[in-house]
Write a protein that holds these residues in place. Structure first.
Motif, PDB file in Angstrom:
ATOM      1  N   VAL A  93      27.077  36.583  34.546  1.00 59.69           N
ATOM      2  CA  VAL A  93      26.196  37.027  35.623  1.00 59.69           C
ATOM      3  C   VAL A  93      26.992  37.202  36.914  1.00 59.69           C
ATOM      4  CG1 VAL A  93      24.219  36.389  37.052  1.00 59.69           C
ATOM      5  CG2 VAL A  93      24.154  35.970  34.590  1.00 59.69           C
ATOM      6  N   ALA A  94      27.925  36.278  37.164  1.00 59.42           N
ATOM      7  CA  ALA A  94      28.768  36.391  38.353  1.00 59.42           C
ATOM      8  C   ALA A  94      29.628  37.648  38.304  1.00 59.42           C
ATOM      9  CB  ALA A  94      29.654  35.149  38.481  1.00 59.42           C
ATOM     10  N   VAL A  95      30.117  37.982  37.125  1.00 56.84           N
ATOM     11  CA  VAL A  95      30.901  39.215  36.959  1.00 56.84           C
ATOM     12  C   VAL A  95      30.032  40.421  37.279  1.00 56.84           C
ATOM     13  CG1 VAL A  95      32.048  40.699  35.278  1.00 56.84           C
ATOM     14  CG2 VAL A  95      32.527  38.263  35.289  1.00 56.84           C
ATOM     15  N   ALA A  96      28.796  40.435  36.773  1.00 54.95           N
ATOM     16  CA  ALA A  96      27.896  41.567  37.030  1.00 54.95           C
ATOM     17  C   ALA A  96      27.581  41.723  38.518  1.00 54.95           C
ATOM     18  CB  ALA A  96      26.608  41.380  36.230  1.00 54.95           C
ATOM     19  N   LEU A  97      27.546  40.614  39.246  1.00 57.31           N
ATOM     20  CA  LEU A  97      27.187  40.668  40.658  1.00 57.31           C
ATOM     21  C   LEU A  97      28.364  40.995  41.563  1.00 57.31           C
ATOM     22  CD1 LEU A  97      24.754  37.605  40.882  1.00 57.31           C
ATOM     23  CD2 LEU A  97      24.169  40.044  40.778  1.00 57.31           C
ATOM     24  N   PHE A  98      29.514  40.338  41.336  1.00 57.51           N
ATOM     25  CA  PHE A  98      30.654  40.575  42.228  1.00 57.51           C
ATOM     26  C   PHE A  98      31.990  40.454  41.502  1.00 57.51           C
ATOM     27  CE2 PHE A  98      30.777  35.992  42.243  1.00 57.51           C
ATOM     28  CZ  PHE A  98      29.458  35.579  42.435  1.00 57.51           C
ATOM     29  N   GLY A  99      32.033  40.970  40.289  1.00 61.21           N
ATOM     30  CA  GLY A  99      33.277  40.956  39.530  1.00 61.21           C
ATOM     31  C   GLY A  99      34.265  41.993  40.022  1.00 61.21           C
ATOM     32  N   THR A 100      35.512  41.835  39.579  1.00 56.59           N
ATOM     33  CA  THR A 100      36.593  42.752  39.940  1.00 56.59           C
ATOM     34  C   THR A 100      36.537  43.991  39.056  1.00 56.59           C
ATOM     35  OG1 THR A 100      37.978  40.881  40.590  1.00 56.59           O
ATOM     36  CG2 THR A 100      39.091  42.983  40.198  1.00 56.59           C
ATOM     37  N   ILE A 101      36.659  45.154  39.659  1.00 59.04           N
ATOM     38  CA  ILE A 101      36.631  46.418  38.915  1.00 59.04           C
ATOM     39  C   ILE A 101      38.053  46.901  38.675  1.00 59.04           C
ATOM     40  CG2 ILE A 101      35.879  48.825  38.933  1.00 59.04           C
ATOM     41  CD1 ILE A 101      33.548  48.015  40.661  1.00 59.04           C
ATOM     42  N   LYS A 102      38.379  47.171  37.410  1.00 53.38           N
ATOM     43  CA  LYS A 102      39.670  47.732  37.042  1.00 53.38           C
ATOM     44  C   LYS A 102      39.437  48.855  36.040  1.00 53.38           C
ATOM     45  CE  LYS A 102      42.285  43.379  37.462  1.00 53.38           C
ATOM     46  NZ  LYS A 102      43.160  42.419  36.743  1.00 53.38           N
ATOM     47  N   LYS A 103      40.010  50.002  36.309  1.00 51.77           N
ATOM     48  CA  LYS A 103      39.897  51.163  35.415  1.00 51.77           C
ATOM     49  C   LYS A 103      38.436  51.496  35.115  1.00 51.77           C
ATOM     50  CE  LYS A 103      44.377  50.330  33.203  1.00 51.77           C
ATOM     51  NZ  LYS A 103      45.103  50.096  31.930  1.00 51.77           N
ATOM     52  N   GLY A 104      37.583  51.361  36.119  1.00 45.72           N
ATOM     53  CA  GLY A 104      36.186  51.737  35.975  1.00 45.72           C
ATOM     54  C   GLY A 104      35.301  50.725  35.292  1.00 45.72           C
ATOM     55  N   ARG A 107      34.896  43.718  34.495  1.00 46.51           N
ATOM     56  CA  ARG A 107      35.020  42.720  33.437  1.00 46.51           C
ATOM     57  C   ARG A 107      35.647  41.417  33.907  1.00 46.51           C
ATOM     58  NH1 ARG A 107      37.867  46.691  28.926  1.00 46.51           N
ATOM     59  NH2 ARG A 107      36.221  48.300  28.886  1.00 46.51           N
ATOM     60  N   TRP A 108      36.194  41.385  35.092  1.00 41.91           N
ATOM     61  CA  TRP A 108      36.997  40.251  35.533  1.00 41.91           C
ATOM     62  C   TRP A 108      36.348  39.553  36.726  1.00 41.91           C
ATOM     63  CZ3 TRP A 108      38.733  44.932  33.981  1.00 41.91           C
ATOM     64  CH2 TRP A 108      39.585  44.962  32.872  1.00 41.91           C
ATOM     65  N   LEU A 109      36.654  38.269  36.829  1.00 41.88           N
ATOM     66  CA  LEU A 109      36.191  37.459  37.941  1.00 41.88           C
ATOM     67  C   LEU A 109      37.416  36.846  38.603  1.00 41.88           C
ATOM     68  CD1 LEU A 109      33.441  36.615  39.138  1.00 41.88           C
ATOM     69  CD2 LEU A 109      33.621  34.499  37.812  1.00 41.88           C
ATOM     70  N   HIS A 110      37.511  37.027  39.918  1.00 38.62           N
ATOM     71  CA  HIS A 110      38.691  36.537  40.638  1.00 38.62           C
ATOM     72  C   HIS A 110      38.420  35.127  41.160  1.00 38.62           C
ATOM     73  CE1 HIS A 110      42.514  36.954  42.709  1.00 38.62           C
ATOM     74  NE2 HIS A 110      41.946  36.392  43.779  1.00 38.62           N
ATOM     75  N   VAL A 111      39.157  34.152  40.621  1.00 37.17           N
ATOM     76  CA  VAL A 111      39.066  32.757  41.063  1.00 37.17           C
ATOM     77  C   VAL A 111      40.480  32.239  41.335  1.00 37.17           C
ATOM     78  CG1 VAL A 111      36.880  32.172  39.955  1.00 37.17           C
ATOM     79  CG2 VAL A 111      38.986  32.083  38.620  1.00 37.17           C
ATOM     80  N   GLY A 112      41.153  32.928  42.244  1.00 38.60           N
ATOM     81  CA  GLY A 112      42.574  32.662  42.442  1.00 38.60           C
ATOM     82  C   GLY A 112      43.397  33.582  41.570  1.00 38.60           C
ATOM     83  N   VAL A 113      43.004  33.663  40.310  1.00 43.44           N
ATOM     84  CA  VAL A 113      43.556  34.644  39.369  1.00 43.44           C
ATOM     85  C   VAL A 113      42.377  35.345  38.708  1.00 43.44           C
ATOM     86  CG1 VAL A 113      45.683  33.347  38.926  1.00 43.44           C
ATOM     87  CG2 VAL A 113      43.652  32.905  37.533  1.00 43.44           C
ATOM     88  N   ASP A 114      42.625  36.495  38.104  1.00 42.99           N
ATOM     89  CA  ASP A 114      41.565  37.230  37.414  1.00 42.99           C
ATOM     90  C   ASP A 114      41.352  36.644  36.020  1.00 42.99           C
ATOM     91  OD1 ASP A 114      41.042  38.928  39.497  1.00 42.99           O
ATOM     92  OD2 ASP A 114      42.445  40.475  38.822  1.00 42.99           O
TER      93      ASP A 114
END
Length: 372
Positions: A93-104, A107-114
């Motif tokens: 859910v956190a990814v859907a709300l404010f996840g990192t976008i790569k190549k469109g 899928r990723w969540l940034h918590v210091g690292v992706d």
């Protein structure tokens, strides 16, 4: 000096159960698969600096995770099932709300690292469903299967929306195996397939353009041989050119002339097939059959419903990985980005596979401890 000897022996006896945790047959099969994978990686990654070192590090990390999981009793896994599943879905859910976008794709969540939370659900989903059916063992009703389907649809839908069809398929398959092994009737199964077939037009309209392109490319890769069809065409050329006995180790022209894309990850089977041919493929298939067979034996001998369902789902996950990867590389399935187990490069996939293998070893080990 002699006074210290009993203490040392006592320490070794205390440590021995935690060190000798691997199931012999399963460990041997994994060692052979890792050996074949390392040999192929050294050829496929010849012009990728640091790729072999990275893969060896990934294997060591996978081995460590396997050892840790093998030491975790199934009873603890049962207690952790709900928290792990809840944590994984919360991250999605956190990814859907404010996840990192790569190549469109988000899928990723940034918590210091992706990080990619969807990987957690590959094991959290069957773990949760196995827990759910264990708590209702002995008085199963059809409503329980509806609740189980909802528990499966939640992570599947969140992952598919990212979009990450490959991971969504793996999560969906692992959860479906638990539901099926829990006693889903064949009538319900036929109904699900009929409903799925009827919903294909809707599913097609909901697909992203690149996903529809992959399906159309599967039907006719020659329609865009230098673009969307390039992956499949070059991969099938490599597999076919290997012939019966292969061109030999380090002699695959498709790989060395860089015609095979993603040859160290999703398409490493093409490199292997070109160098070792049909005979090598039969050997590799035999090793995977041994892996799945041993895993199913552990599932069949598991002491309770929770461990049987979990081990059965893990066993079929191995099959799903192999079937989808080999199918897409050989041109009979769309390209969805699923690695070949214990051969493709990648830390996340190897950690997940190591965790699954460790869970199987834990189930087998603690079954023996209960019997003794």
């Amino acid at each position: 000096m002699p006074a210290h000897i009993p203490e040392r022996r006592s320490l070794s006896r205390r440590l021995k159960p935690y060190l000798l945790v691997f199931d012999g047959p399963l460990a041997l099969i994994l060692f052979l698969l890792f050996s074949v994978g390392t040999l192929t990686m050294s050829s496929a990654g010849h012009d990728f600096p640091g790729r072999m070192e990275g893969q060896m590090r990934n294997i060591l990390l996978s081995f460590t995770v396997m050892w840790i999981a093998a030491n975790i009793p199934p009873q603890m896994l049962l207690r952790l099932a709900v928290p792990i599943y809840t944590f994984g879905v919360t991250l999605l859910v956190a990814v859907a709300l404010f996840g990192t976008i790569k190549k469109g794709a988000r899928r990723w969540l940034h918590v210091g690292v992706d990080i990619q939370p969807s990987e957690i659900l590959k094991i959290a989903t069957p773990l949760m469903l196995a827990w759910y059916f264990q708590t209702r063992a002995g008085f199963m009703k059809w409503q329980n299967f509806i609740v189980a389907a909802i528990l499966l649809v939640i992570p599947f839908g969140l992952i598919a929306k990212q979009p990450d069809l490959g991971t969504a398929l793996l999560v969906g398959a692992s959860g479906f195996y638990v539901i099926f092994l829990a006693g889903l009737s064949w009538k319900a199964l036929v109904g699900l397939f009929a409903a799925g077939a009827a919903s294909l037009p809707v599913a097609w309209s909901m697909m992203h353009d690149y996903q529809r392109d992959r399906v159309m490319t599967l039907i006719d890769p020659t329609s865009d041989p230098l673009g969307k069809g390039f992956h499949i065409i070059q991969s099938t050329i490599a597999i076919g050119s290997g012939g019966v006995s292969g061109k030999g180790y380090l002699k695959g022209t498709q790989a060395y002339l860089e015609f095979i894309p993603e040859r160290t990850t999703d398409f490493i089977f093409s490199v292997y097939s070109e160098e070792f041919g049909l005979i090598g493929n039969l050997v590799l298939l035999f090793l995977y059959l041994l892996l799945i067979g041993r895993s199913m034996m552990i599932a069949a001998n598991a002491p309770n419903l929770f461990t049987r369902l979990l081990a059965g789902a893990v066993s079929m996950m191995f099959f799903t990985y192999c079937f989808i990867n080999m199918g897409m590389v050989s041109g009979i399935l769309p390209v969805v980005g699923v690695p070949l187990p214990f051969m493709s490069y990648g830390g996340t996939a190897l950690i997940t596979l190591g965790l699954c293998s460790g869970i199987l070893m834990s189930i087998q080990r603690h079954r023996k401890l209960v019997q003794t």
